[in-house]
Design a protein around this motif. Sequence first.
Motif, mmCIF file in Angstrom:
data_model
loop_
_atom_site.group_PDB
_atom_site.id
_atom_site.type_symbol
_atom_site.label_atom_id
_atom_site.label_comp_id
_atom_site.label_asym_id
_atom_site.label_seq_id
_atom_site.Cartn_x
_atom_site.Cartn_y
_atom_site.Cartn_z
ATOM 1 N N ASP A 230 0.905 -1.112 -0.071
ATOM 2 C CA ASP A 230 0.040 -0.027 -0.005
ATOM 3 C C ASP A 230 0.807 1.334 0.054
ATOM 4 O O ASP A 230 0.707 2.093 -0.747
ATOM 5 C CB ASP A 230 -0.860 0.057 1.230
ATOM 6 C CG ASP A 230 -2.324 -0.858 1.123
ATOM 7 O OD1 ASP A 230 -2.554 -1.075 -0.392
ATOM 8 O OD2 ASP A 230 -2.875 -1.033 2.131
ATOM 9 N N GLN A 234 1.149 4.162 -3.182
ATOM 10 C CA GLN A 234 0.800 5.534 -2.742
ATOM 11 C C GLN A 234 2.091 6.245 -3.076
ATOM 12 O O GLN A 234 1.931 7.210 -3.973
ATOM 13 C CB GLN A 234 0.508 5.789 -1.206
ATOM 14 C CG GLN A 234 -0.172 7.199 -1.157
ATOM 15 C CD GLN A 234 -0.632 7.228 0.185
ATOM 16 O OE1 GLN A 234 -0.794 6.225 0.838
ATOM 17 N NE2 GLN A 234 -1.118 8.635 0.460
ATOM 18 N N SER A 252 -7.512 2.470 0.571
ATOM 19 C CA SER A 252 -7.086 1.186 0.852
ATOM 20 C C SER A 252 -7.662 0.880 1.966
ATOM 21 O O SER A 252 -8.283 1.455 2.823
ATOM 22 C CB SER A 252 -5.572 0.759 0.960
ATOM 23 O OG SER A 252 -5.163 -0.442 1.753
ATOM 24 N N ARG A 254 -6.457 -1.406 4.047
ATOM 25 C CA ARG A 254 -5.375 -1.717 4.734
ATOM 26 C C ARG A 254 -5.232 -3.077 5.228
ATOM 27 O O ARG A 254 -4.736 -3.354 6.327
ATOM 28 C CB ARG A 254 -5.589 -0.739 6.130
ATOM 29 C CG ARG A 254 -5.569 0.708 5.851
ATOM 30 C CD ARG A 254 -4.421 1.353 5.114
ATOM 31 N NE ARG A 254 -4.732 2.486 4.738
ATOM 32 C CZ ARG A 254 -3.769 3.276 3.791
ATOM 33 N NH1 ARG A 254 -2.800 2.730 3.410
ATOM 34 N NH2 ARG A 254 -3.881 4.485 3.662
ATOM 35 N N ARG A 256 -3.143 -6.218 5.168
ATOM 36 C CA ARG A 256 -1.993 -6.614 4.853
ATOM 37 C C ARG A 256 -2.059 -8.188 4.125
ATOM 38 O O ARG A 256 -2.700 -9.051 4.716
ATOM 39 C CB ARG A 256 -1.006 -6.776 5.987
ATOM 40 C CG ARG A 256 0.611 -7.091 5.915
ATOM 41 C CD ARG A 256 1.420 -6.942 6.966
ATOM 42 N NE ARG A 256 0.898 -7.795 8.133
ATOM 43 C CZ ARG A 256 1.554 -8.931 7.781
ATOM 44 N NH1 ARG A 256 2.368 -9.314 6.959
ATOM 45 N NH2 ARG A 256 1.316 -10.133 8.938
ATOM 46 N N SER A 291 -6.845 -0.128 -3.317
ATOM 47 C CA SER A 291 -6.496 -1.743 -2.965
ATOM 48 C C SER A 291 -7.440 -2.218 -2.045
ATOM 49 O O SER A 291 -7.819 -1.475 -1.106
ATOM 50 C CB SER A 291 -5.098 -1.754 -2.665
ATOM 51 O OG SER A 291 -4.937 -1.315 -1.357
ATOM 52 N N ARG A 292 -7.627 -3.666 -2.228
ATOM 53 C CA ARG A 292 -8.942 -4.261 -0.862
ATOM 54 C C ARG A 292 -8.943 -5.535 -1.317
ATOM 55 O O ARG A 292 -8.769 -6.252 -2.407
ATOM 56 C CB ARG A 292 -10.207 -3.425 -1.306
ATOM 57 C CG ARG A 292 -10.914 -3.534 -2.313
ATOM 58 C CD ARG A 292 -12.358 -3.171 -2.360
ATOM 59 N NE ARG A 292 -12.411 -1.651 -2.312
ATOM 60 C CZ ARG A 292 -12.262 -0.693 -2.932
ATOM 61 N NH1 ARG A 292 -12.483 -1.150 -4.605
ATOM 62 N NH2 ARG A 292 -12.315 0.517 -2.825
ATOM 63 N N ILE A 300 -6.522 -4.728 -6.902
ATOM 64 C CA ILE A 300 -6.231 -3.184 -7.233
ATOM 65 C C ILE A 300 -7.020 -2.679 -8.475
ATOM 66 O O ILE A 300 -6.803 -3.374 -9.463
ATOM 67 C CB ILE A 300 -4.610 -3.438 -7.552
ATOM 68 C CG1 ILE A 300 -3.773 -3.878 -6.208
ATOM 69 C CG2 ILE A 300 -4.109 -1.803 -7.822
ATOM 70 C CD1 ILE A 300 -2.162 -4.004 -6.261
#
Length: 364
Positions: A230, A234, A252, A254, A256, A291-292, A300
């Motif tokens: 991430d 960015q 995102s 977030r 991981r 992104s998720r 993405i």
Amino acid sequence: MVHGHQSQCTRRLSKSTYRTVFAQARDVCIALERGSGRITRCNDVVRTMLGFSPGEIVGHPISELAPPDSSEHARGVWHSLATDLEVPASDVEVLRKDGGRVDARLTGAGVHDDAGGVAFGVALLRARSKTSPEACPQADSPERLRAWLYALSVAEERERRRIAAGLHDDLGQLLAIAKLRVGRLGVATDTSEREALTNDLRDLIDQAARSARSTTFELSSPVLQQLGLDAALQSCGERMQQMYGFRFSFESDRTRIDLPHEALVVLLRVVRELLFNVHKHARASAVHVASRRAGALFTICTTDDGVGFCPADLHAFTPAGGFGLASAEAQVHAIGGRFAIESSSGAGTRVTISVPVPDTAMQA
């Protein structure tokens, strides 16, 4: 369908061009000797799929991976692969080291040298399951497998050219100018002239240091290594916003993801290629990257407000256009992902990259 020009380009492959495939692929990739069908190289994915180490199968005929009681059709497939190196996508059983069997999709292609003769073969093995029975769409025939290999090799060469151009046009020129300033400084007698040359040299060294840091980022993103994907996405978008002037935004959830570092490098490189295309082709004023996690997939999405294009032209090769998006698609497929484009003339472009990630590899 593979275009004629692209088909001719695939004939220029050499043994060095499939290194990208071996490094990135989630499928078992096997290089075969012409004539004998002996395995000359295999990537490490074979450990997971079949239980062998690469060294345990290199030097053996690939037919030894076939169960002795294979059907007549399957025996024909293995024989064609060993002798002709050409096999369209075929369902076969493959022996594991422990004696078990794996249902797999097998594709093989002979890779041509400069003279047009077959130099060696490349085979892909992908384990089949109820949830993902299909082979990689980029490699479901020998010709498409060659085109896929070529697209990957083009991506690698584009990276080399871009980095080489940066070193020559930026860092090289700065050092050349600095050398001239040092020569003038050595013969300058006027105090004000020496002070001006010294300040000029300081500025040139600062620019050279920034150029070196930029090249280092191109070769291996320190942000990716230290802070994760991430942060690297960015950082990449913000850098390209400064370079090319479009508005960049990023969001995102977030999550991981513990994907292999090689796969993360591919994802970052593909997004950078997409952002470069926004600058070069889309004439967009804004681009958004998100992104998720979506179910069992990590996605993405890049969206721009540019001029758009016809996605059917993605695989058309032209000397001017090259293989930008096709190479990006091939790299995503090489790590087991999917690459989807939504675009039309005047309506911008949305690209979605989806990579399967097991639940055990996801941590919020």
